[in-house]
Design a protein around this motif. Structure first.
Motif, PDB file in Angstrom:
ATOM      1  N   THR A   1      -6.374   8.001   0.768  1.00  8.77           N
ATOM      2  CA  THR A   1      -5.413   6.899   0.805  1.00  8.77           C
ATOM      3  C   THR A   1      -4.569   7.005   2.064  1.00  8.77           C
ATOM      4  O   THR A   1      -3.930   8.033   2.310  1.00  8.77           O
ATOM      5  CB  THR A   1      -4.499   6.941  -0.432  1.00  8.77           C
ATOM      6  OG1 THR A   1      -5.302   6.954  -1.620  1.00  8.77           O
ATOM      7  CG2 THR A   1      -3.588   5.721  -0.468  1.00  8.77           C
TER       8      THR A   1
ATOM      9  N   VAL B   1      -0.203   3.365   4.783  1.00  8.57           N
ATOM     10  CA  VAL B   1       0.180   2.013   4.368  1.00  8.57           C
ATOM     11  C   VAL B   1      -0.113   1.812   2.884  1.00  8.57           C
ATOM     12  O   VAL B   1       0.721   1.269   2.128  1.00  8.57           O
ATOM     13  CB  VAL B   1      -0.568   0.955   5.211  1.00  8.57           C
ATOM     14  CG1 VAL B   1      -0.270  -0.449   4.670  1.00  8.57           C
ATOM     15  CG2 VAL B   1      -0.161   1.062   6.671  1.00  8.57           C
ATOM     16  N   GLN B   2      -1.290   2.255   2.461  1.00  8.67           N
ATOM     17  CA  GLN B   2      -1.650   2.124   1.050  1.00  8.67           C
ATOM     18  C   GLN B   2      -0.717   2.936   0.152  1.00  8.67           C
ATOM     19  O   GLN B   2      -0.366   2.498  -0.942  1.00  8.67           O
ATOM     20  CB  GLN B   2      -3.098   2.584   0.846  1.00  8.67           C
ATOM     21  CG  GLN B   2      -4.149   1.656   1.447  1.00  8.67           C
ATOM     22  CD  GLN B   2      -5.538   2.221   1.327  1.00  8.67           C
ATOM     23  OE1 GLN B   2      -5.779   3.398   1.600  1.00  8.67           O
ATOM     24  NE2 GLN B   2      -6.481   1.378   0.909  1.00  8.67           N
TER      25      GLN B   2
ATOM     26  N   GLU C   1       2.456   3.574   0.622  1.00  8.33           N
ATOM     27  CA  GLU C   1       3.718   2.861   0.438  1.00  8.33           C
ATOM     28  C   GLU C   1       3.566   1.684  -0.523  1.00  8.33           C
ATOM     29  O   GLU C   1       4.449   1.428  -1.359  1.00  8.33           O
ATOM     30  CB  GLU C   1       4.242   2.370   1.795  1.00  8.33           C
ATOM     31  CG  GLU C   1       4.674   3.481   2.727  1.00  8.33           C
ATOM     32  CD  GLU C   1       5.679   4.417   2.074  1.00  8.33           C
ATOM     33  OE1 GLU C   1       6.672   3.904   1.500  1.00  8.33           O
ATOM     34  OE2 GLU C   1       5.489   5.646   2.133  1.00  8.33           O
ATOM     35  N   LEU C   2       2.454   0.975  -0.430  1.00  5.70           N
ATOM     36  CA  LEU C   2       2.201  -0.139  -1.344  1.00  5.70           C
ATOM     37  C   LEU C   2       2.043   0.357  -2.780  1.00  5.70           C
ATOM     38  O   LEU C   2       2.552  -0.263  -3.724  1.00  5.70           O
ATOM     39  CB  LEU C   2       0.946  -0.904  -0.911  1.00  5.70           C
ATOM     40  CG  LEU C   2       1.056  -1.691   0.398  1.00  5.70           C
ATOM     41  CD1 LEU C   2      -0.300  -2.274   0.793  1.00  5.70           C
ATOM     42  CD2 LEU C   2       2.083  -2.814   0.253  1.00  5.70           C
ATOM     43  N   LEU C   3       1.368   1.471  -2.918  1.00  5.53           N
ATOM     44  CA  LEU C   3       1.165   2.045  -4.256  1.00  5.53           C
ATOM     45  C   LEU C   3       2.474   2.538  -4.858  1.00  5.53           C
ATOM     46  O   LEU C   3       2.680   2.451  -6.074  1.00  5.53           O
ATOM     47  CB  LEU C   3       0.146   3.183  -4.188  1.00  5.53           C
ATOM     48  CG  LEU C   3      -1.315   2.774  -4.006  1.00  5.53           C
ATOM     49  CD1 LEU C   3      -2.178   3.978  -3.634  1.00  5.53           C
ATOM     50  CD2 LEU C   3      -1.841   2.113  -5.281  1.00  5.53           C
TER      51      LEU C   3
ATOM     52  N   VAL D   1       5.416   1.196  -4.359  1.00  2.00           N
ATOM     53  CA  VAL D   1       6.101  -0.010  -4.832  1.00  2.00           C
ATOM     54  C   VAL D   1       5.492  -0.460  -6.159  1.00  2.00           C
ATOM     55  O   VAL D   1       6.211  -0.810  -7.104  1.00  2.00           O
ATOM     56  CB  VAL D   1       6.013  -1.135  -3.790  1.00  2.00           C
ATOM     57  CG1 VAL D   1       6.567  -2.447  -4.374  1.00  2.00           C
ATOM     58  CG2 VAL D   1       6.771  -0.758  -2.532  1.00  2.00           C
ATOM     59  N   LEU D   2       4.155  -0.443  -6.222  1.00  2.00           N
ATOM     60  CA  LEU D   2       3.455  -0.811  -7.455  1.00  2.00           C
ATOM     61  C   LEU D   2       3.850   0.115  -8.601  1.00  2.00           C
ATOM     62  O   LEU D   2       4.092  -0.339  -9.728  1.00  2.00           O
ATOM     63  CB  LEU D   2       1.946  -0.762  -7.226  1.00  2.00           C
ATOM     64  CG  LEU D   2       1.066  -1.042  -8.448  1.00  2.00           C
ATOM     65  CD1 LEU D   2       1.299  -2.448  -8.964  1.00  2.00           C
ATOM     66  CD2 LEU D   2      -0.406  -0.825  -8.105  1.00  2.00           C
TER      67      LEU D   2
END
Length: 231
Positions: free
Chosen positions: A121, A124-125, A127-129, A131-132
Motif C-alpha cells: 500500500t 497516498v492509499q 492516507e485514504l484508508l 480516513v475510511l
C-alpha cells in the motif's frame, strides 16, 4: 424472559422484612444492610471463580410484584470475554451475537488495518484508508449507541444518543453494572431498593480500584444514564 434466571431471593425472615420496610431507592444507600447481605452472598460465589478477578460487580436489592425480596447481580463490561453468565443480568445490548453488525463492522476495520499495514500500500492509499477507517469507526460506534435503550421508572425509553443529547456518549457507556441492573428490574416489574457496586480482584489498569471496596457509579459513563433511569 425468565425472571428467576437472575433474581436471587433472600431467605424469608422477619429481620429481612423489617430492614426493607420504608426503604426507597437512593444511590446513597449502597451500604444498607440488605445491600451488604446481597454483596456477601455474591462474593461467596466469586471466591470460587478465580478467572473472574479484576472486575467491577454490582448488586441491586429488589422487591418483585408479589412482594418477594431478593437481589440481582451484574458485572461491568464483559466477564471472561462473554456477555452472558448464569445468575447475572444480561447486557442491555449484546454486540457479540454471531452475524451481528458489530462483528461485521469490526471485521471490516481489521481488513482496513491490514491494508494500511501492507507493504504493497503506497503513501497516498494509506492516507485514504485512514480516513475510511475513521469514518467507518465513527459510524459503527454511533450505530452501537443507537441500540442501547434505557427505561426509567415510568416505563419511558431513551437511547444513549437521546440521553447524552449534543454530547457524544463515552466509549463503554451502558455497559456498567448499575444501568444493567436497573434495566433488568424495570423490565421485570421489580422495585429497586438499594444498589451497591464493588471491585473484586486485582487491578492491572490503575491503583484506584481496591479489592472488595465499594464505589459509586462512575460519573463519566453513568451519571446521565442514571439521571434518566431514576426520573
Amino acid at each position: 424472559m425468565n425472571t428467576a434466571a437472575a433474581f436471587r431471593p433472600f431467605q424469608t425472615s422477619l429481620a429481612v422484612q423489617q430492614l426493607a420496610e420504608g426503604l426507597t431507592f437512593s444511590l446513597d444507600n449502597a451500604l444498607h444492610p440488605l445491600s451488604l447481605l446481597a454483596v456477601s452472598e455474591l462474593q461467596l460465589h466469586l471466591k470460587h471463580q478465580q478467572e473472574w478477578a479484576g472486575k467491577m460487580f454490582g448488586v441491586l436489592v429488589v422487591r418483585t410484584e408479589t412482594g418477594e425480596l431478593g437481589y440481582l447481580s451484574a458485572f461491568s463490561g464483559k466477564l471472561a470475554g462473554e456477555n452472558h453468565h448464569e445468575g447475572f443480568v444480561p447486557p442491555v445490548f449484546d454486540g457479540l451475537v454471531d452475524g451481528g453488525f458489530v462483528n461485521e463492522g469490526m471485521t471490516k476495520l481489521t481488513r482496513i488495518n491490514e491494508e494500511i499495514n501492507s507493504p504493497e500500500t503506497d503513501a497516498v492509499q494509506v492516507e485514504l484508508l485512514k480516513v475510511l477507517r475513521k469514518d467507518h469507526s465513527t459510524s459503527l460506534q454511533y450505530r452501537i449507541f443507537e441500540q442501547y435503550h434505557f427505561l426509567n421508572k415510568l416505563g419511558e425509553s431513551k437511547s444513549l444518543i437521546e440521553i447524552f443529547g449534543d454530547r457524544n456518549p463515552p466509549a463503554g457507556a451502558g455497559e456498567c453494572a448499575g444501568p444493567k441492573l436497573l434495566q433488568y428490574a424495570y423490565q421485570h416489574k421489580m422495585e429497586p431498593l438499594a444498589l451497591a457496586e464493588f471491585w473484586w480482584g486485582s487491578s492491572t489498569r490503575s491503583d484506584h480500584w481496591k479489592h472488595g471496596e465499594f464505589y459509586a457509579p462512575c460519573r463519566e459513563k453513568c451519571s446521565s444514564i442514571l439521571a434518566h433511569m431514576l426520573s
